[in-house]
Design an enzyme around this catalytic site. Structure first.
Site, PDB file in Angstrom:
ATOM      1  N   GLY A  12      37.350 -47.178 -63.165  1.00 35.23           N
ATOM      2  CA  GLY A  12      37.835 -48.398 -62.518  1.00 35.23           C
ATOM      3  C   GLY A  12      38.896 -49.091 -63.348  1.00 35.23           C
ATOM      4  O   GLY A  12      39.156 -48.727 -64.503  1.00 35.23           O
ATOM      5  N   ASP A  13      39.557 -50.062 -62.724  1.00 35.71           N
ATOM      6  CA  ASP A  13      40.569 -50.891 -63.380  1.00 35.71           C
ATOM      7  C   ASP A  13      41.755 -50.079 -63.896  1.00 35.71           C
ATOM      8  O   ASP A  13      42.355 -50.402 -64.916  1.00 35.71           O
ATOM      9  CB  ASP A  13      39.929 -51.703 -64.535  1.00 35.71           C
ATOM     10  N   LYS A  16      44.802 -49.706 -59.501  1.00 33.07           N
ATOM     11  CA  LYS A  16      44.874 -49.304 -58.081  1.00 33.07           C
ATOM     12  C   LYS A  16      45.567 -50.379 -57.247  1.00 33.07           C
ATOM     13  O   LYS A  16      46.355 -50.074 -56.354  1.00 33.07           O
ATOM     14  CB  LYS A  16      43.452 -49.071 -57.519  1.00 33.07           C
ATOM     15  N   LYS A  18      47.859 -52.550 -58.093  1.00 29.62           N
ATOM     16  CA  LYS A  18      49.310 -52.543 -58.265  1.00 29.62           C
ATOM     17  C   LYS A  18      49.922 -51.367 -57.495  1.00 29.62           C
ATOM     18  O   LYS A  18      50.950 -51.512 -56.835  1.00 29.62           O
ATOM     19  CB  LYS A  18      49.674 -52.449 -59.753  1.00 29.62           C
ATOM     20  N   GLY A  40      37.986 -55.769 -58.600  1.00 30.11           N
ATOM     21  CA  GLY A  40      38.893 -56.825 -59.042  1.00 30.11           C
ATOM     22  C   GLY A  40      40.247 -56.207 -59.267  1.00 30.11           C
ATOM     23  O   GLY A  40      40.405 -55.351 -60.123  1.00 30.11           O
ATOM     24  N   HIS A  41      41.200 -56.570 -58.427  1.00 30.34           N
ATOM     25  CA  HIS A  41      42.542 -56.012 -58.553  1.00 30.34           C
ATOM     26  C   HIS A  41      43.509 -57.131 -58.901  1.00 30.34           C
ATOM     27  O   HIS A  41      43.593 -58.116 -58.181  1.00 30.34           O
ATOM     28  CB  HIS A  41      43.001 -55.387 -57.235  1.00 30.34           C
ATOM     29  N   GLN A 227      36.533 -49.380 -57.165  1.00 21.23           N
ATOM     30  CA  GLN A 227      35.872 -48.612 -58.226  1.00 21.23           C
ATOM     31  C   GLN A 227      36.605 -47.296 -58.492  1.00 21.23           C
ATOM     32  O   GLN A 227      37.798 -47.243 -58.327  1.00 21.23           O
ATOM     33  CB  GLN A 227      34.383 -48.381 -57.900  1.00 21.23           C
ATOM     34  N   THR A 302      38.497 -58.438 -64.275  1.00 19.51           N
ATOM     35  CA  THR A 302      39.056 -59.382 -63.297  1.00 19.51           C
ATOM     36  C   THR A 302      37.923 -60.087 -62.553  1.00 19.51           C
ATOM     37  O   THR A 302      38.059 -61.228 -62.123  1.00 19.51           O
ATOM     38  CB  THR A 302      39.909 -58.605 -62.256  1.00 19.51           C
ATOM     39  N   PRO A 307      34.646 -58.309 -71.589  1.00 16.29           N
ATOM     40  CA  PRO A 307      35.594 -57.437 -72.292  1.00 16.29           C
ATOM     41  C   PRO A 307      35.326 -56.006 -71.854  1.00 16.29           C
ATOM     42  O   PRO A 307      34.170 -55.589 -71.755  1.00 16.29           O
ATOM     43  CB  PRO A 307      35.248 -57.615 -73.769  1.00 16.29           C
TER      44      PRO A 307
END
Ligand code: GDP
Ligand code: IMO
Ligand code: MG
Length: 433
Positions: A12-13, A16, A18, A40-41, A227, A302, A307
């Site tokens: 994840g993160d 995606k 963007k 969270g995008h 995810q 996000t 962290p």
């Protein structure tokens, strides 16, 4: 035009949001097909010379493109409070959300499932999953055990009450007797859910039919995963996963588009690795390099602000993603974050109890014991954020991308060099050439 699937290749993160936003103006529909507001995008858009940041959780990233119809597919779990909070937040910033469609068959996150997610995690203690606490797991569990609540149920009060009563008859026993929590009242739940009905009504549609017709008319449909591959409930690092299918196969079940319509699968691969929550992570770093990646890459969740755990890129994971998703094109993101390192290690295989594994170990215990086998590539020092062609990248950065391409087994069609919409290098068209 065909349907295009976009998935995360790691935990994840990867960026995606963007990538979806980038394709937004070239596609007619963007469909979220799994997950909910656990996603969270972050999308950064430059408007009149000013950088504007948008954080989306439940709405498909296509919502920011005026020509695109965003769709919440049947595979999504919807928290109605979050849906309208996000809509109101975007409208207040001048974003038109009126095109949004929501599948009548999507499931709704009932308030008791948010409570159950949190108390279950607390109960598990050191064995917890590290969920986002948004009620995702319990809502998918209800779907599978056939006592979930769907969007369409909200429009028949009698049926809705029956379903809520049936669910609470069991869940209140669990809440009160196992977790020592207060029981949830039927009217309380009905009140919350029915409060959204009139606002929701005009958005609700048979989205599978809408998308099928759009494809017949030659429209382009982008199916956007929340995810990522290793968080997929079937193909990820179970049980440290989310509760939906985040891989390419899930795009079909979660949207109602048949596999024969899907033509391309784009996977987003961060130039290093991150993970939020618990679970195995072979290339995780606990030293200054890990801190460097977290600071330079701004690796804080996000959704929960936690962290993110950071580590070097893992091409065993990348190769696995290529296989599970049938990836045709990769977008490698955040290459700029690696700038300034003397050497950049790339994990090419694992060693498990003295045995080399070139592919993902099928046994989860082996994966927990996997020690990365690294190949060290040369680093680069130049600022690459202004590069717009592959040839403008320093030779070592080019070599890094080309080596990744070789190891993961599918072409790298674009490379991210910064968070902004234009901070990307395109090598091949993501829509097919
Ligand atoms: P998603 O969940 O896959 O959509 O990814 P997130 O939005 O949670 O995390 C990706 C973060 O990286 C976001 O803050 C993006 O703005 C940022 N980002 C995306 N691509 C790039 C890139 O190429 N370089 C840098 N520096 N940041 C990027
Ligand atoms: P995007 O779409 C990173 C992780 C959680 C936890 C596990 C299960 O932004 O890439 P859940 O609440 O889904 O039951 O939590 O999955 N997780 C994510 N990690 N990015 C996400 O989404 C995630 N969505 C869930 O941290 O480990
Ligand atoms: Mg994210």
């Amino acid at each position: 035009m065909p349907a295009i699937v976009l998935v995360g290749a790691q935990w994840g993160d990867e960026g995606k949001g963007k990538a979806t936003d980038l394709l937004g103006s070239d596609v007619d529909f963007v469909v979220k097909f799994n997950g909910g507001n656990n996603a969270g995008h972050t999308i950064v858009i430059e408007k009149d010379g000013v950088r504007e940041k948008y954080a989306l959780h439940l709405l498909p990233s296509g919502i920011l493109t005026p020509t695109c119809t965003p769709v919440i597919g049947n595979g999504v779990v919807v928290d109605l409070a979050v849906l309208f909070e996000e809509i109101d937040g975007l409208e207040a910033r001048g974003v038109d959300t009126s095109r949004l469609l929501v599948s009548a068959s999507a499931h709704v996150i009932a308030p008791y499932n948010r409570v159950l997610d949190k108390v279950t995690e607390r109960f598990l203690g050191s064995r917890k999953i590290g969920t986002t606490g948004r009620g995702i797991g319990p809502t998918y569990a209800d779907k599978m055990s056939r006592n979930g609540i769907r969007v369409q149920d909200l429009f028949d009060e009698k049926i809705l009450r029956q379903k809520v009563e049936a669910a609470l008859a069991f869940k209140n026993q669990v809440l009160a007797k196992i977790y020592n929590r207060r029981a949830v009242g039927v009217d309380e739940v009905m009140g919350e859910l029915l409060g959204y009905v009139e606002r929701l009504r005009p958005m609700v549609a048979d989205t599978s039919l809408v998308l099928e017709r759009a494809l017949d008319e030659g429209k382009t449909v982008l199916l956007e995963a929340g995810q990522a591959t290793l968080l997929d409930v079937d193909h990820g690092t179970y049980p440290f996963v989310t509760s939906s299918n985040a891989t390419a196969g899930g795009a079909c079940t979660g949207s109602g588009i048949p596999p024969t319509r899907v033509d391309r699968v784009i996977a987003i691969l961060k130039a290093y690795s991150t993970r939020v929550g618990e679970g195995p992570f072979p290339t995780e770093l606990f030293d200054a390099n890990g801190e460097f990646l977290r600071k330079t890459g701004a690796e804080y969740g996000t959704t929960t602000g936690r962290p993110r755990r950071c580590g070097w890129v893992d091409t065993v994971v990348g190769r696995y993603s290529t296989r599970i998703n049938g990836v045709t094109d990769f977008v490698v993101t955040k290459l700029d974050v690696l700038t300034g390192l003397e050497k950049v290690p790339v994990c090419v295989a694992y060693e498990v109890d003295g045995v080399r594994h070139d592919e993902m170990p099928v046994n989860q215990t082996d994966f927990h014991h996997a020690k990365p086998v690294y190949e060290e590539l040369d680093g680069w020092w130049e600022d690459i954020s202004k590069c717009r062609t592959f040839e403008e990248l320093p030779a070592a950065a080019q070599a890094y991308v080309l080596r990744l391409e070789e190891l993961i087994g599918a072409r790298v069609s674009a490379v991210g060099v910064g968070p902004g919409r234009d901070e990307i290098i395109s090598r091949h068209s993501l829509l097919g050439d």
